[in-house]
Design a protein around this motif. Structure first.
Motif, PDB file in Angstrom:
ATOM      1  N   GLN A 110       5.469   0.082   2.398  1.00  0.00           N
ATOM      2  CA  GLN A 110       4.562  -0.301   3.472  1.00  0.00           C
ATOM      3  C   GLN A 110       5.203  -1.139   4.568  1.00  0.00           C
ATOM      4  O   GLN A 110       4.715  -1.200   5.669  1.00  0.00           O
ATOM      5  CB  GLN A 110       3.354  -1.047   2.909  1.00  0.00           C
ATOM      6  CG  GLN A 110       2.446  -0.141   2.094  1.00  0.00           C
ATOM      7  CD  GLN A 110       1.281  -0.887   1.534  1.00  0.00           C
ATOM      8  OE1 GLN A 110       1.244  -2.105   1.521  1.00  0.00           O
ATOM      9  NE2 GLN A 110       0.301  -0.166   1.051  1.00  0.00           N
TER      10      GLN A 110
ATOM     11  N   ASP B  22       7.108  -5.435  -1.836  1.00  0.00           N
ATOM     12  CA  ASP B  22       7.338  -5.389  -3.272  1.00  0.00           C
ATOM     13  C   ASP B  22       8.815  -5.630  -3.590  1.00  0.00           C
ATOM     14  O   ASP B  22       9.666  -5.666  -2.687  1.00  0.00           O
ATOM     15  CB  ASP B  22       6.876  -4.052  -3.841  1.00  0.00           C
ATOM     16  CG  ASP B  22       5.361  -3.889  -3.766  1.00  0.00           C
ATOM     17  OD1 ASP B  22       4.649  -4.909  -3.683  1.00  0.00           O
ATOM     18  OD2 ASP B  22       4.892  -2.739  -3.799  1.00  0.00           O
TER      19      ASP B  22
ATOM     20  N   ARG C 289       4.049  -9.307   1.497  1.00  0.00           N
ATOM     21  CA  ARG C 289       3.497  -8.004   1.107  1.00  0.00           C
ATOM     22  C   ARG C 289       4.570  -6.980   0.773  1.00  0.00           C
ATOM     23  O   ARG C 289       4.266  -5.805   0.568  1.00  0.00           O
ATOM     24  CB  ARG C 289       2.581  -7.476   2.212  1.00  0.00           C
ATOM     25  CG  ARG C 289       1.274  -8.255   2.291  1.00  0.00           C
ATOM     26  CD  ARG C 289       0.214  -7.533   3.091  1.00  0.00           C
ATOM     27  NE  ARG C 289      -1.065  -8.214   3.000  1.00  0.00           N
ATOM     28  CZ  ARG C 289      -1.941  -8.075   2.006  1.00  0.00           C
ATOM     29  NH1 ARG C 289      -1.667  -7.241   1.012  1.00  0.00           N
ATOM     30  NH2 ARG C 289      -3.080  -8.738   2.005  1.00  0.00           N
TER      31      ARG C 289
ATOM     32  N   ARG D 171       3.192   1.497  -2.392  1.00  0.00           N
ATOM     33  CA  ARG D 171       3.035   0.186  -1.789  1.00  0.00           C
ATOM     34  C   ARG D 171       4.370  -0.418  -1.388  1.00  0.00           C
ATOM     35  O   ARG D 171       4.448  -1.170  -0.433  1.00  0.00           O
ATOM     36  CB  ARG D 171       2.289  -0.747  -2.737  1.00  0.00           C
ATOM     37  CG  ARG D 171       0.798  -0.478  -2.748  1.00  0.00           C
ATOM     38  CD  ARG D 171       0.068  -1.447  -3.626  1.00  0.00           C
ATOM     39  NE  ARG D 171       0.484  -1.295  -5.001  1.00  0.00           N
ATOM     40  CZ  ARG D 171      -0.276  -1.640  -6.029  1.00  0.00           C
ATOM     41  NH1 ARG D 171      -1.460  -2.161  -5.826  1.00  0.00           N
ATOM     42  NH2 ARG D 171       0.145  -1.497  -7.258  1.00  0.00           N
TER      43      ARG D 171
ATOM     44  N   GLN E 193       4.888  -0.825 -10.676  1.00  0.00           N
ATOM     45  CA  GLN E 193       4.330   0.203  -9.802  1.00  0.00           C
ATOM     46  C   GLN E 193       4.455   1.566 -10.473  1.00  0.00           C
ATOM     47  O   GLN E 193       5.510   1.901 -10.996  1.00  0.00           O
ATOM     48  CB  GLN E 193       5.104   0.209  -8.485  1.00  0.00           C
ATOM     49  CG  GLN E 193       4.622   1.236  -7.483  1.00  0.00           C
ATOM     50  CD  GLN E 193       3.353   0.780  -6.801  1.00  0.00           C
ATOM     51  OE1 GLN E 193       2.965  -0.362  -6.929  1.00  0.00           O
ATOM     52  NE2 GLN E 193       2.710   1.683  -6.099  1.00  0.00           N
TER      53      GLN E 193
ATOM     54  N   THR F 190       5.356  -5.596  -8.275  1.00  0.00           N
ATOM     55  CA  THR F 190       4.433  -5.559  -7.155  1.00  0.00           C
ATOM     56  C   THR F 190       4.158  -6.961  -6.632  1.00  0.00           C
ATOM     57  O   THR F 190       3.839  -7.872  -7.399  1.00  0.00           O
ATOM     58  CB  THR F 190       3.106  -4.903  -7.584  1.00  0.00           C
ATOM     59  OG1 THR F 190       3.372  -3.596  -8.080  1.00  0.00           O
ATOM     60  CG2 THR F 190       2.137  -4.803  -6.419  1.00  0.00           C
TER      61      THR F 190
ATOM     62  N   CYS G  90       0.296 -10.219  -3.312  1.00  0.00           N
ATOM     63  CA  CYS G  90      -0.610  -9.931  -2.194  1.00  0.00           C
ATOM     64  C   CYS G  90      -1.049  -8.471  -2.167  1.00  0.00           C
ATOM     65  O   CYS G  90      -2.046  -8.135  -1.525  1.00  0.00           O
ATOM     66  CB  CYS G  90       0.056 -10.278  -0.872  1.00  0.00           C
ATOM     67  SG  CYS G  90       0.130 -12.047  -0.534  1.00  0.00           S
ATOM     68  N   ASN G  91      -0.316  -7.599  -2.837  1.00  0.00           N
ATOM     69  CA  ASN G  91      -0.653  -6.177  -2.858  1.00  0.00           C
ATOM     70  C   ASN G  91      -1.503  -5.780  -4.056  1.00  0.00           C
ATOM     71  O   ASN G  91      -1.796  -4.598  -4.232  1.00  0.00           O
ATOM     72  CB  ASN G  91       0.628  -5.334  -2.877  1.00  0.00           C
ATOM     73  CG  ASN G  91       1.394  -5.436  -1.582  1.00  0.00           C
ATOM     74  OD1 ASN G  91       0.826  -5.740  -0.553  1.00  0.00           O
ATOM     75  ND2 ASN G  91       2.691  -5.190  -1.644  1.00  0.00           N
TER      76      ASN G  91
END
Length: 234
Positions: free
Chosen positions: A230, A131, A129, A227, A221, A206, A209-210
């Motif tokens: 995170q 990036d 997850r 994201r 992005q 990205t 999974c996001n």
């Protein structure tokens, strides 16, 4: 220096240079046989190593190490026969990351690493997850006009000594990190790259999974997106 390395979001982020060696069996996605990662923080005007990890990975029976793979990176079936499997090796790497801390993965041609990570996501859900930043589009923006943007070309352009064990994951991580340092230094003088959001807009990728299921694997992005903030690495 310019605005990028004074940006609070940039300073808060741990950048993790990552590289895989893999074998690609017919009819299957690439299977990792080695992984290396180098965590970096920019503090007080200099880069600091915040952690390092490297491991061989035993491939599944359907993905044997071929003579072509051995010729590329020197890894042999005998070396890998006693290595930890993907669940153990990638699970250990995954536990190095701390949820809800800011990370970005850094890779040369990030599609390769992103696809391997996504296909192994059951073993490394936190890693999957995070990036990515791709050094290729960043180099194209900052160093236009090179004949190509392969790692060897960038090493030659920046006068970085090519390691004797080139194509081993730990060696490629080290030289990719050196390329990244040069690119960040150049970005710091570029008015278009005044903060981390601008860097992500040019070179961000990205993690699958996001993204929504219908999204493309490497949508860029948007500026100000969060994201990439995170997850983080100790």
């Amino acid at each position: 220096m310019g605005g990028l390395t004074q940006d609070p979001a940039f300073l808060a982020t741990t950048f993790v240079v990552i590289d895989f060696e893999a074998t690609t069996p017919k009819g299957y996605p690439a299977q990792p046989i080695e992984v290396a990662a180098l965590a970096l923080r920019y503090e007080k005007g200099a880069w600091r190593a915040a952690g390092r990890s490297a491991s061989l990975i035993r491939p599944p029976a359907f993905a044997p190490v071929t003579p072509a793979v051995t010729a590329q990176n020197g890894l042999t079936p005998e070396q890998l026969s006693q290595a930890p499997g993907p669940a153990e090796a990638l699970g250990a790497l995954d536990r190095r990351f701390t949820a809800n801390k800011p990370y970005l993965l850094v890779a040369q041609h990030a599609a390769t690493e992103a696809n391997i990570i996504h296909n192994q996501r059951e073993h490394c859900p936190t890693l999957a997850r995070i990036d990515l930043l791709d050094t290729i589009p960043l180099a194209k923006h900052l160093v236009p006009g090179l004949p190509n943007y392969k790692l060897d070309t960038l090493l030659a352009h920046f006068a970085i000594t090519q390691p004797t064990d080139r194509h081993r994951a730990y060696a490629d991580v080290d030289v990719t990190a050196q390329v990244f340092f040069r690119l960040v230094s150049a970005a710091d003088e570029d008015t278009q790259l005044s903060d981390l959001a601008a860097l992500v807009k040019i070179a961000g990728r990205t993690a699958k999974c996001n993204m929504p299921d219908q999204g493309g694997l490497f949508d860029i992005q948007p500026p100000g997106g969060s994201r990439h903030m995170q997850t983080g690495l100790r």
